[in-house]
Design a protein around this motif. Structure first.
Motif, PDB file in Angstrom:
ATOM      1  N   ARG A  56      -5.468   1.664  -2.977  1.00 44.02           N
ATOM      2  CA  ARG A  56      -4.881   1.967  -1.668  1.00 44.02           C
ATOM      3  C   ARG A  56      -5.192   0.835  -0.697  1.00 44.02           C
ATOM      4  N   ILE A  57      -4.269   0.624   0.243  1.00 41.88           N
ATOM      5  CA  ILE A  57      -4.464  -0.379   1.290  1.00 41.88           C
ATOM      6  C   ILE A  57      -4.389   0.328   2.641  1.00 41.88           C
ATOM      7  N   LEU A 115       1.221  -0.731   3.818  1.00 45.37           N
ATOM      8  CA  LEU A 115       0.035   0.063   4.127  1.00 45.37           C
ATOM      9  C   LEU A 115       0.202   1.501   3.640  1.00 45.37           C
ATOM     10  N   ASP A 116      -0.897   2.059   3.123  1.00 39.57           N
ATOM     11  CA  ASP A 116      -0.901   3.468   2.730  1.00 39.57           C
ATOM     12  C   ASP A 116      -1.425   4.363   3.843  1.00 39.57           C
ATOM     13  N   GLY A 117      -1.944   3.771   4.891  1.00 37.33           N
ATOM     14  CA  GLY A 117      -2.458   4.535   6.018  1.00 37.33           C
ATOM     15  C   GLY A 117      -3.026   3.587   7.053  1.00 37.33           C
ATOM     16  N   LEU A 118      -3.308   4.118   8.242  1.00 35.52           N
ATOM     17  CA  LEU A 118      -3.775   3.288   9.341  1.00 35.52           C
ATOM     18  C   LEU A 118      -4.878   4.018  10.103  1.00 35.52           C
ATOM     19  N   ILE A 119      -5.949   3.285  10.436  1.00 33.08           N
ATOM     20  CA  ILE A 119      -7.018   3.802  11.286  1.00 33.08           C
ATOM     21  C   ILE A 119      -7.048   2.976  12.568  1.00 33.08           C
ATOM     22  N   VAL A 120      -7.060   3.654  13.698  1.00 35.41           N
ATOM     23  CA  VAL A 120      -7.091   2.984  14.999  1.00 35.41           C
ATOM     24  C   VAL A 120      -8.377   3.376  15.711  1.00 35.41           C
ATOM     25  N   LYS A 129       5.417   3.223  12.534  1.00 36.81           N
ATOM     26  CA  LYS A 129       5.997   2.630  11.332  1.00 36.81           C
ATOM     27  C   LYS A 129       5.155   2.890  10.091  1.00 36.81           C
ATOM     28  N   VAL A 130       3.998   3.524  10.278  1.00 35.25           N
ATOM     29  CA  VAL A 130       3.114   3.782   9.135  1.00 35.25           C
ATOM     30  C   VAL A 130       2.583   5.210   9.226  1.00 35.25           C
TER      31      VAL A 130
END
Length: 334
Positions: A66-67, A120-125, A137-138
């Motif tokens: 996963r990315i 991307l498989d997911g995003l953390i902010v 977009k993700v």
């Protein structure tokens, strides 16, 4: 890895008995001593049930290859002077490393306009997300320490009301009723939740004095120094006897300004802060502060992303606890 057969041999019972005991079969007729012996041997051998092993394998397969993207919506200088955000980021990085996840850092400054969400498989902010259209977009998206707590996404947050109340109640217990606040402002214009909680709590107690609230544009050492300088300009009898400070970095700056003015902490003014960064234990005096489990905030964010990838669709708000660490910067008011 231990097997049911090995446990049965050591316990001198059949494999069927071991299986039924470890699966909590209530219909099984067996003495308490036998049941306890089987469980004890299983624990000694670190036995892991097949079902649990399968679950763990499935979780690992979800994570491998996963990315995840990481966006840090705060200025880099916050990591230079205050390890709060740095510790959150380290928690994310460590959890990803342990799970075999590739972490792609997309930006490290809220002023950075770059967007790179491909593959991307997911995003953390981390920090206050100003424009949610930037991350639409993700999916999935997890926000960490976002004061707006957008219900559209998973959130990892603190109970700022309870954390602030811990600090205020401690100062009240010490006899302080004239309590001031030093804090900063977010670039989004949103009022800081610690300030909001401080005002709400003291308002309810009839102790709020707006003239004793000192704000700067950020939450860094120089900002705490500047705010304390403003406080020192007041006549001595008009100064608060205690302060709740929004970050340890600001508290360090405030203590420096107090020392320069010949004021002693906590003899002349008590200080309780927020975060419990490592440096807080080594200042003079050591700072009484609300401990935030920042690394665990980062780890929780990764787990929430994987949970969504694994099929969860309902947004979750994970509220992590805090704990007041009592040191030397606050004392009883006399």
């Amino acid at each position: 890895m231990a097997t049911i057969k090995e446990i049965a041999e050591k316990a001198n019972v059949s494999t069927a008995t071991v299986s039924r005991v470890l699966n909590h079969d209530k219909s099984l007729s067996v003495t308490d001593d036998t049941r306890e012996r089987i469980i004890s041997i299983a624990n000694q051998l670190n036995y892991v049930p097949v079902r649990k092993r399968q679950t763990e394998r499935n979780q690992v397969s979800v994570a491998i290859n996963r990315i995840l993207g990481l966006e840090m919506w705060y200025a880099p200088e916050y990591e230079w002077e205050d390890t709060y955000f740095l510790s959150i980021r380290k928690g994310i990085e460590q959890e990803c490393t342990e799970r075999g996840i590739t972490l792609r850092k997309l930006k490290h400054d809220w002023r950075d306009k770059r967007e790179d969400y491909e593959d991307l498989d997911g995003l953390i902010v981390i920090g206050a997300l100003e424009d949610e259209t930037k991350v639409d977009k993700v999916s999935p998206v997890v926000l960490v320490n976002d004061s707006t707590e957008n219900p559209k996404y998973d959130n990892v947050v603190l109970d700022y009301e309870k954390a602030t109340e811990q600090a205020i109640e401690y100062l009240l217990m010490l006899g302080h009723t004239n309590i001031g606040f030093i804090g900063g402002m977010h670039q989004s214009g949103e009022v800081d939740l610690r300030q909001r909680a401080f005002e709400s709590i003291l308002q309810r107690k009839g102790l709020l004095k707006e003239k004793d609230i000192f704000l700067s544009s950020r939450f860094l050492v120089s900002d705490g120094y500047k705010c304390m300088k403003e406080l020192i300009q007041k006549e001595e009898e008009e100064r608060p006897t205690a302060l709740f400070v929004a970050s340890d970095a600001m508290a360090i700056g405030a203590i420096r300004a107090a020392h320069e003015a010949g004021m002693k902490v906590p003899d002349d003014i008590s200080i309780v802060s927020f975060n419990d960064v490592e440096m807080a234990a080594f200042t003079q005096p050591a700072i009484t502060t609300v401990k935030v489990y920042t690394e665990e905030m980062g780890r929780t964010a990764v787990k929430l992303v994987l949970d969504q990838i694994n099929g969860r669709t309902i947004p979750i708000k994970a509220v992590l606890p805090t704990n007041l660490v009592i040191r030397e910067s606050a004392k009883e008011y006399r």
